[in-house]
Design a protein around this motif. Sequence first.
Motif, PDB file in Angstrom:
ATOM      1  N   PRO A 136      14.774  19.971  24.661  1.00  0.00           N
ATOM      2  CA  PRO A 136      14.478  20.613  23.378  1.00  0.00           C
ATOM      3  C   PRO A 136      14.380  19.617  22.218  1.00  0.00           C
ATOM      4  O   PRO A 136      13.521  19.752  21.355  1.00  0.00           O
ATOM      5  CB  PRO A 136      15.652  21.582  23.173  1.00  0.00           C
ATOM      6  N   ALA A 137      15.251  18.623  22.213  1.00  0.00           N
ATOM      7  CA  ALA A 137      15.211  17.629  21.138  1.00  0.00           C
ATOM      8  C   ALA A 137      13.921  16.819  21.189  1.00  0.00           C
ATOM      9  O   ALA A 137      13.301  16.546  20.157  1.00  0.00           O
ATOM     10  CB  ALA A 137      16.428  16.712  21.227  1.00  0.00           C
ATOM     11  N   LEU A 138      13.504  16.431  22.375  1.00  0.00           N
ATOM     12  CA  LEU A 138      12.275  15.653  22.495  1.00  0.00           C
ATOM     13  C   LEU A 138      11.043  16.502  22.234  1.00  0.00           C
ATOM     14  O   LEU A 138      10.043  16.012  21.704  1.00  0.00           O
ATOM     15  CB  LEU A 138      12.204  14.973  23.857  1.00  0.00           C
ATOM     16  N   ASP A 139      11.109  17.771  22.556  1.00  0.00           N
ATOM     17  CA  ASP A 139      10.010  18.671  22.231  1.00  0.00           C
ATOM     18  C   ASP A 139       9.859  18.755  20.716  1.00  0.00           C
ATOM     19  O   ASP A 139       8.742  18.718  20.192  1.00  0.00           O
ATOM     20  CB  ASP A 139      10.256  20.051  22.841  1.00  0.00           C
ATOM     21  N   ALA A 140      10.965  18.866  20.009  1.00  0.00           N
ATOM     22  CA  ALA A 140      10.932  18.891  18.544  1.00  0.00           C
ATOM     23  C   ALA A 140      10.374  17.584  17.997  1.00  0.00           C
ATOM     24  O   ALA A 140       9.613  17.586  17.027  1.00  0.00           O
ATOM     25  CB  ALA A 140      12.332  19.157  17.994  1.00  0.00           C
ATOM     26  N   LEU A 141      10.733  16.472  18.624  1.00  0.00           N
ATOM     27  CA  LEU A 141      10.212  15.169  18.203  1.00  0.00           C
ATOM     28  C   LEU A 141       8.700  15.098  18.392  1.00  0.00           C
ATOM     29  O   LEU A 141       7.979  14.583  17.535  1.00  0.00           O
ATOM     30  CB  LEU A 141      10.900  14.051  18.987  1.00  0.00           C
ATOM     31  N   LEU A 142       8.204  15.639  19.497  1.00  0.00           N
ATOM     32  CA  LEU A 142       6.755  15.670  19.724  1.00  0.00           C
ATOM     33  C   LEU A 142       6.046  16.501  18.661  1.00  0.00           C
ATOM     34  O   LEU A 142       4.983  16.106  18.167  1.00  0.00           O
ATOM     35  CB  LEU A 142       6.448  16.250  21.102  1.00  0.00           C
ATOM     36  N   LYS A 143       6.619  17.637  18.324  1.00  0.00           N
ATOM     37  CA  LYS A 143       6.023  18.480  17.286  1.00  0.00           C
ATOM     38  C   LYS A 143       6.022  17.750  15.949  1.00  0.00           C
ATOM     39  O   LYS A 143       5.055  17.812  15.200  1.00  0.00           O
ATOM     40  CB  LYS A 143       6.767  19.809  17.187  1.00  0.00           C
ATOM     41  N   TRP A 144       7.105  17.047  15.657  1.00  0.00           N
ATOM     42  CA  TRP A 144       7.197  16.281  14.420  1.00  0.00           C
ATOM     43  C   TRP A 144       6.138  15.183  14.401  1.00  0.00           C
ATOM     44  O   TRP A 144       5.453  14.976  13.404  1.00  0.00           O
ATOM     45  CB  TRP A 144       8.598  15.686  14.290  1.00  0.00           C
TER      46      TRP A 144
END
Length: 101
Positions: free
Chosen positions: A70-78
């Motif tokens: 989830p954290a890396l998914d958020a980073l990708l979106k960012w």
Amino acid sequence: MKLIILFHLFGGKTLRFSELERAIPAISQKMLIQQLRQMEADGIVRRIVHHQVPPKVEYCLTDWGQALCPALDALLKWAALKDRDLSGMAFPADGTIGGTV
């Protein structure tokens, strides 16, 4: 490079060392081995050795490693925000953003 390795292993994937090598051509074999060993020592990656000829070594994420998804998914979106036209944004002269240096 560790983030790239993580992205290739997300979703419960188990990949052989040679598959990771082919998937990440920008990394040398030595660097890939070092990164995987560090991630294994950190409890993020599990190394599975199949005692056969020729030797077969596979890598997958541990539960702890999978929890990073989830954290890396958020980073990708960012990171996708960089594709937007940000030329109209004004930044303070001191180089801070959001009140931090």
